[in-house]
Scaffold this active site. Sequence first.
Site, PDB file in Angstrom:
ATOM      1  N   LYS A  68       0.832  -1.233  -0.084  1.00  0.00           N
ATOM      2  CA  LYS A  68      -0.038  -0.029   0.099  1.00  0.00           C
ATOM      3  C   LYS A  68       0.737   1.315   0.184  1.00  0.00           C
ATOM      4  CE  LYS A  68      -3.552  -0.739  -0.774  1.00  0.00           C
ATOM      5  NZ  LYS A  68      -3.855  -1.192  -1.939  1.00  0.00           N
ATOM      6  N   THR A  71       3.012   0.652  -4.912  1.00  0.00           N
ATOM      7  CA  THR A  71       3.643  -0.190  -5.441  1.00  0.00           C
ATOM      8  C   THR A  71       3.184  -0.220  -6.981  1.00  0.00           C
ATOM      9  OG1 THR A  71       3.216  -1.562  -3.528  1.00  0.00           O
ATOM     10  CG2 THR A  71       4.290  -2.646  -5.382  1.00  0.00           C
ATOM     11  N   HIS A 145       6.799  -7.938  -2.075  1.00  0.00           N
ATOM     12  CA  HIS A 145       6.614  -7.206  -1.062  1.00  0.00           C
ATOM     13  C   HIS A 145       7.769  -7.811   0.165  1.00  0.00           C
ATOM     14  CE1 HIS A 145       3.350  -4.876  -2.047  1.00  0.00           C
ATOM     15  NE2 HIS A 145       2.516  -5.963  -2.116  1.00  0.00           N
ATOM     16  N   SER A 175      -4.714   3.171   3.969  1.00  0.00           N
ATOM     17  CA  SER A 175      -4.764   2.632   2.565  1.00  0.00           C
ATOM     18  C   SER A 175      -4.890   0.713   2.874  1.00  0.00           C
ATOM     19  CB  SER A 175      -3.805   2.895   1.744  1.00  0.00           C
ATOM     20  OG  SER A 175      -3.872   2.239   0.703  1.00  0.00           O
ATOM     21  N   SER A 264      -0.985   9.764 -14.046  1.00  0.00           N
ATOM     22  CA  SER A 264      -1.731  10.392 -13.021  1.00  0.00           C
ATOM     23  C   SER A 264      -2.757   9.565 -12.442  1.00  0.00           C
ATOM     24  CB  SER A 264      -2.497  11.724 -14.020  1.00  0.00           C
ATOM     25  OG  SER A 264      -3.563  10.978 -14.442  1.00  0.00           O
ATOM     26  N   SER A 267      -5.945   8.949 -14.537  1.00  0.00           N
ATOM     27  CA  SER A 267      -5.852   7.997 -15.668  1.00  0.00           C
ATOM     28  C   SER A 267      -5.512   6.666 -15.126  1.00  0.00           C
ATOM     29  CB  SER A 267      -4.699   8.604 -16.324  1.00  0.00           C
ATOM     30  OG  SER A 267      -3.877   7.355 -17.138  1.00  0.00           O
ATOM     31  N   MET A 268      -5.051   6.445 -13.933  1.00  0.00           N
ATOM     32  CA  MET A 268      -4.682   5.160 -13.588  1.00  0.00           C
ATOM     33  C   MET A 268      -6.060   4.288 -12.728  1.00  0.00           C
ATOM     34  SD  MET A 268      -0.605   4.530 -12.280  1.00  0.00           S
ATOM     35  CE  MET A 268      -0.947   3.061 -11.488  1.00  0.00           C
ATOM     36  N   ARG A 297      -8.251   4.453  -4.691  1.00  0.00           N
ATOM     37  CA  ARG A 297      -9.320   5.079  -3.639  1.00  0.00           C
ATOM     38  C   ARG A 297      -9.035   6.422  -3.530  1.00  0.00           C
ATOM     39  NH1 ARG A 297      -9.080   6.000   1.873  1.00  0.00           N
ATOM     40  NH2 ARG A 297      -6.811   5.808   1.622  1.00  0.00           N
TER      41      ARG A 297
HETATM   42  P1  A3P Z   1      -5.094   4.958  -1.193  1.00  0.00           P
HETATM   43  O1  A3P Z   1      -5.475   3.786  -0.673  1.00  0.00           O
HETATM   44  O2  A3P Z   1      -4.454   5.959  -0.256  1.00  0.00           O
HETATM   45  O3  A3P Z   1      -5.900   5.832  -2.273  1.00  0.00           O
HETATM   46  P2  A3P Z   1      -0.018  -0.149  -3.543  1.00  0.00           P
HETATM   47  O4  A3P Z   1      -0.320  -0.248  -5.309  1.00  0.00           O
HETATM   48  O5  A3P Z   1       0.975  -0.366  -2.985  1.00  0.00           O
HETATM   49  O6  A3P Z   1      -1.092  -1.486  -3.092  1.00  0.00           O
HETATM   50  O7  A3P Z   1      -0.667   1.207  -3.257  1.00  0.00           O
HETATM   51  C1  A3P Z   1      -1.955   1.477  -3.398  1.00  0.00           C
HETATM   52  C2  A3P Z   1      -2.107   3.014  -2.961  1.00  0.00           C
HETATM   53  O8  A3P Z   1      -1.476   3.974  -3.890  1.00  0.00           O
HETATM   54  C3  A3P Z   1      -3.510   3.509  -3.057  1.00  0.00           C
HETATM   55  O9  A3P Z   1      -3.621   4.432  -1.911  1.00  0.00           O
HETATM   56  C4  A3P Z   1      -3.669   4.149  -4.425  1.00  0.00           C
HETATM   57  O10 A3P Z   1      -4.926   4.854  -4.362  1.00  0.00           O
HETATM   58  C5  A3P Z   1      -2.506   4.930  -4.509  1.00  0.00           C
HETATM   59  N1  A3P Z   1      -2.080   4.916  -6.024  1.00  0.00           N
HETATM   60  C6  A3P Z   1      -1.925   4.337  -6.960  1.00  0.00           C
HETATM   61  N2  A3P Z   1      -1.837   4.638  -8.327  1.00  0.00           N
HETATM   62  C7  A3P Z   1      -1.752   6.037  -8.031  1.00  0.00           C
HETATM   63  C8  A3P Z   1      -1.435   7.378  -8.709  1.00  0.00           C
HETATM   64  N3  A3P Z   1      -1.143   7.032  -9.931  1.00  0.00           N
HETATM   65  N4  A3P Z   1      -1.287   8.387  -8.052  1.00  0.00           N
HETATM   66  C9  A3P Z   1      -1.198   8.296  -6.657  1.00  0.00           C
HETATM   67  N5  A3P Z   1      -1.664   7.246  -5.980  1.00  0.00           N
HETATM   68  C10 A3P Z   1      -1.902   6.270  -6.496  1.00  0.00           C
END
Ligand code: A3P
Length: 331
Positions: A68, A71, A145, A175, A264, A267-268, A297
Amino acid sequence: GSLPNDLLLRDFTSSHRRGYVRVFPESEDDIPKNRKGYVLPKHYCDFERRIREFEVRDDDIVVASYPKTGTTWTQEMVWCIGNNLDFEKAMATVLPVRFPFLELTTLFEFRSAENEAEEDSLKAFLKDSVKFTAEMESPRYIKTHLPWELLPDQMKSKQTKIIYVARNPKDTCVSYYHHSRLIEGYRGNLEDFVELFLQDTVSYSSYWEHLLSYWEHREDPNVLFIKYEDMKKDLPPVVKKVVQFMGKKELNEEELSKLCSHLSFESMKNNLSVNYEYVIDQDKAASLPEESRHFMRKGKVNGWKEEISEGLARRFDEWTESHLSGTDFRF
Ligand code: A3P
């Protein structure tokens, strides 16, 4: 050994069913006094040797992180840079296929080798689509991880390029809580989850031992240590650093801007190949508040302020201080 607060963990572990173990990288006599070790699903012990002996290639590229911490974001950045910004291919193939998760693929290989017919949704999904890492074309992109100490031996001896992403613990914890509710079937509340997090009992903890295990290697020529907060504040300089680290040709302004808009949050969030919508059980999601129904999220820095009370935040700070005294790491 097994964990003390099994009760609290029971819900959280339901998706794994086998419970968790705390793994210490040192041999029993050498475990330092305050060492927390690493919490991993019990079945990790079954394939731990396979991971340690995983055959590494010189040109493998690894994204490592505590869960979280950004990654997926980092993986997409690294993959696009490595594949000369082939956005079309990036959109056409889901991330876990382009960039498999070491522990998960090892687990599935282990299970199929043991001829164990175990069905879970992710396995069903991956079965047909993942070419396991041993069959992948080079260069391979691998997510893990695992903390530094538990990485495959050859990743260290072969100087594999490793990019580690870190994120502040409060946002990481919040998160993780939402992730656990959405994907792992966790049913406790946020306060309970924070307790588990601060006691270093959620999967892949200890958070600080994990982060510091890579921080100690930040000067190694094959390691790049980046922060979620820096990516949020100003993505292009981080992209440039990663380009250089990967030994790729410098991007021109147009390429850089295209890549940053591909990466961004908006976009993701809308990109099916990275947003993990396909692993979400829509019925389960429907029972959750709208803002916690998606893997993508919030994507904010300091979003925890809306969810964590001041009292709990102070406990986080004390916990952080106790782990960082004597180190030069600061967020
Ligand atoms: P939040 O739950 O705070 O929104 P992982 O990929 O390690 O599981 O991390 C997930 C977290 O990265 C989530 O955080 C997710 O929204 C955030 N995230 C993923 N893509 C992102 C992006 N392009 N810009 C900013 N945050 C991003």
